[in-house]
Write an enzyme that holds these catalytic residues in place. Sequence first.
Site, PDB file in Angstrom:
ATOM      1  N   SER A  36       0.786  -1.233   0.000  1.00 43.04           N
ATOM      2  CA  SER A  36       0.000   0.000   0.000  1.00 43.04           C
ATOM      3  C   SER A  36       0.818   1.283   0.000  1.00 43.04           C
ATOM      4  CB  SER A  36      -0.890   0.008   1.256  1.00 43.04           C
ATOM      5  OG  SER A  36      -0.090  -0.058   2.437  1.00 43.04           O
ATOM      6  N   GLY A  72       3.514   3.284  -5.678  1.00 48.47           N
ATOM      7  CA  GLY A  72       2.976   2.942  -6.985  1.00 48.47           C
ATOM      8  C   GLY A  72       1.475   2.755  -6.999  1.00 48.47           C
ATOM      9  N   TYR A  73       1.049   1.684  -7.664  1.00 46.61           N
ATOM     10  CA  TYR A  73      -0.380   1.443  -7.806  1.00 46.61           C
ATOM     11  C   TYR A  73      -1.027   0.992  -6.510  1.00 46.61           C
ATOM     12  CZ  TYR A  73      -0.354   2.324 -12.776  1.00 46.61           C
ATOM     13  OH  TYR A  73      -0.271   2.950 -13.993  1.00 46.61           O
ATOM     14  N   ALA A 124       4.877  -9.110   3.865  1.00 48.79           N
ATOM     15  CA  ALA A 124       3.569  -9.611   3.429  1.00 48.79           C
ATOM     16  C   ALA A 124       3.622 -11.070   3.020  1.00 48.79           C
ATOM     17  CB  ALA A 124       3.048  -8.770   2.260  1.00 48.79           C
ATOM     18  N   VAL A 141       2.081  -6.302  -4.908  1.00 47.80           N
ATOM     19  CA  VAL A 141       3.390  -6.545  -4.309  1.00 47.80           C
ATOM     20  C   VAL A 141       4.429  -6.724  -5.415  1.00 47.80           C
ATOM     21  CG1 VAL A 141       4.760  -8.064  -2.841  1.00 47.80           C
ATOM     22  CG2 VAL A 141       2.370  -7.607  -2.268  1.00 47.80           C
ATOM     23  N   TYR A 176       9.919  -7.849 -20.927  1.00 46.70           N
ATOM     24  CA  TYR A 176       8.840  -7.802 -19.944  1.00 46.70           C
ATOM     25  C   TYR A 176       7.815  -8.915 -20.183  1.00 46.70           C
ATOM     26  CZ  TYR A 176       5.823  -5.973 -16.350  1.00 46.70           C
ATOM     27  OH  TYR A 176       5.072  -5.855 -15.205  1.00 46.70           O
TER      28      TYR A 176
END
Length: 405
Positions: free
Chosen positions: A54, A57-58, A117, A145, A244
């Site tokens: 959290s 970034g997103y 996490a 994550v 990617y």
Amino acid sequence: MDSRVLTPRNRGFLFLDSHPAGCRRVVADMWEDCPAAPGLPPEDAGPVALVIGSSAGYGLAATVAGLKRAGIRGIAVSFEKAPTERRTATAGWYRTSATAELARDAGRDLVFLNGDAFSDAMKEQVADLVERRFGGSLDYLVYSVAAPRRTDPGSGTTYSSVLKPIGRADRTRTLVFDDRGAPEVREVETGPAEGDDIEQTVAVMGGADWERWIDRLAVRGLLADGFTTAALSYIGSPLTAAIYRQGTIGAAKAHLEATARTLDERLARTVRGRAVTSVNGAAVTQSSTAIPGIALYTGLLRGVLGEGMVPPVLQLAELWDQFTGATPLALDEEGRIRLDAWEFADGVQAAVAERWDAATTGTVAALADLDWFRAEVQRLYGFSVPGVDYSAAVATDVPWPGRTF
């Protein structure tokens, strides 16, 4: 370390310190940029959400947009470093502090946990909080994550992810800045994945931990009727596909999407729920700047679109709108929410590809929005933020947030 004047010190795109006031302003700007939703539920009746990852970034955008668009309460998990005598805290530490202030001011009970996490201990701590503080019922889980390694709690094995093409070496161009800040377009070659590189990367960045979170919450009976979860992902341009989407990270993303399909079937059967991947558009993040070619691509994309680029907080506002039913859930043929349509609108990729082919050290300043890109990289660490007085000393020993109110 108490108060001091902070100036940006960096090695490439990695900065050694973060600016607390700048990070706070970045979060405040995200809040202002996200339009409020009408008719939010009362403070003690908002949906209970868990955002994993959290602080950046997103995941940060999901937290801020969730507060403002859906009125969420619940738990936010990240892994950040505290300030020391020699160094400031990480930028995510200060952003979390600022996000907690927003939650408090909005009257939303949002608990911020700092830790691994991937660990079962964190999963148990979250489950206990959902049970004791939030009525034993979780409505939403957003998984965002990005990590270089993961220790599997079951086996104790530590896996490490790599950024490599699959099958053969990839040669691409990437954007760097020299010590004076001058841009340079360089050719870089990345060797192909070897040995168990793919399996290691999938173990870190695939869907295993996301599914483990769902397992742990489900066995405790904490998933609400209609529970919905999304793992945030990225597909990207054909220009960067070799390193990617077609590389080791792409194999992990494919595993994430396969996990979503498995979880979706299971949740539909058990709690009338949903599981999806949410494909976001390009942005300058601490993770993306580490990927060869992405910096050049993102700068060129901004050169083509200008203000037409959709910032993460507005993308995630759309995700929350689809979650809550404010807008219909829109899935592509693979069952994914697509928040990147603007990046693939008619003509955009062709225009970026034309600039990509023409980009050299001598021409890139005319083809890419380098001022914007430099500022975005610095903003990741709280620098180059309008409205912040960088000549003033700033307190760096900011505590991790406790209860929001």
